[in-house]
Write a protein that holds these residues in place. Sequence first.
Motif, PDB file in Angstrom:
ATOM      1  N   ARG A 228      73.618  90.251  40.668  1.00 56.03           N
ATOM      2  CA  ARG A 228      73.010  90.425  39.253  1.00 56.03           C
ATOM      3  C   ARG A 228      71.440  90.336  39.375  1.00 56.03           C
ATOM      4  N   ILE A 229      70.878  90.298  40.526  1.00 57.08           N
ATOM      5  CA  ILE A 229      69.387  90.508  40.707  1.00 57.08           C
ATOM      6  C   ILE A 229      68.882  91.783  41.161  1.00 57.08           C
ATOM      7  N   HIS A 230      67.970  92.345  40.747  1.00 50.26           N
ATOM      8  CA  HIS A 230      67.407  93.677  41.076  1.00 50.26           C
ATOM      9  C   HIS A 230      65.887  93.638  41.184  1.00 50.26           C
ATOM     10  N   GLU A 231      65.397  94.953  41.317  1.00 49.35           N
ATOM     11  CA  GLU A 231      64.047  95.228  41.562  1.00 49.35           C
ATOM     12  C   GLU A 231      63.538  94.420  40.051  1.00 49.35           C
ATOM     13  N   PRO A 232      62.184  93.749  40.098  1.00 46.49           N
ATOM     14  CA  PRO A 232      61.289  93.780  41.177  1.00 46.49           C
ATOM     15  C   PRO A 232      61.574  92.790  42.284  1.00 46.49           C
ATOM     16  N   HIS A 233      62.520  91.868  42.034  1.00 40.34           N
ATOM     17  CA  HIS A 233      62.999  90.512  42.595  1.00 40.34           C
ATOM     18  C   HIS A 233      63.425  91.049  44.057  1.00 40.34           C
ATOM     19  N   VAL A 234      64.184  91.917  44.268  1.00 39.82           N
ATOM     20  CA  VAL A 234      64.947  92.227  45.412  1.00 39.82           C
ATOM     21  C   VAL A 234      64.666  93.954  45.716  1.00 39.82           C
TER      22      VAL A 234
END
Length: 107
Positions: free
Chosen positions: A40-46
Amino acid sequence: MRWTVETLEVVDAEIAALPPKLQARLLRLMEMVENVGLDRIHEPHVKHLEGKLWELRAKAAEGIARGIYVAVTGRRVVVLHVFVKKTPKTPKQALELAWERMKQVDQ
């Protein structure tokens, strides 16, 4: 089943060497993976780098830090290398080091 984030012993030292605000931001991203789930985590975080390698992307007033990780069986994330980013592209040496350390990870 919850996600877990693990670090190699050498990575703990790399995290400790980061400037305080970058260190806090990167640790918060790791906690977010555990609490929300990597799926459930996407750009810009990963961001995907190459092959099985991905990066956690931390930014603070002190600069930019990256944590290169691999997702392995059982909803496990293993952080392989942490560094302060000083160039636009992820340095080749950082990727090579992460690939080498990935050999230590039980997948």
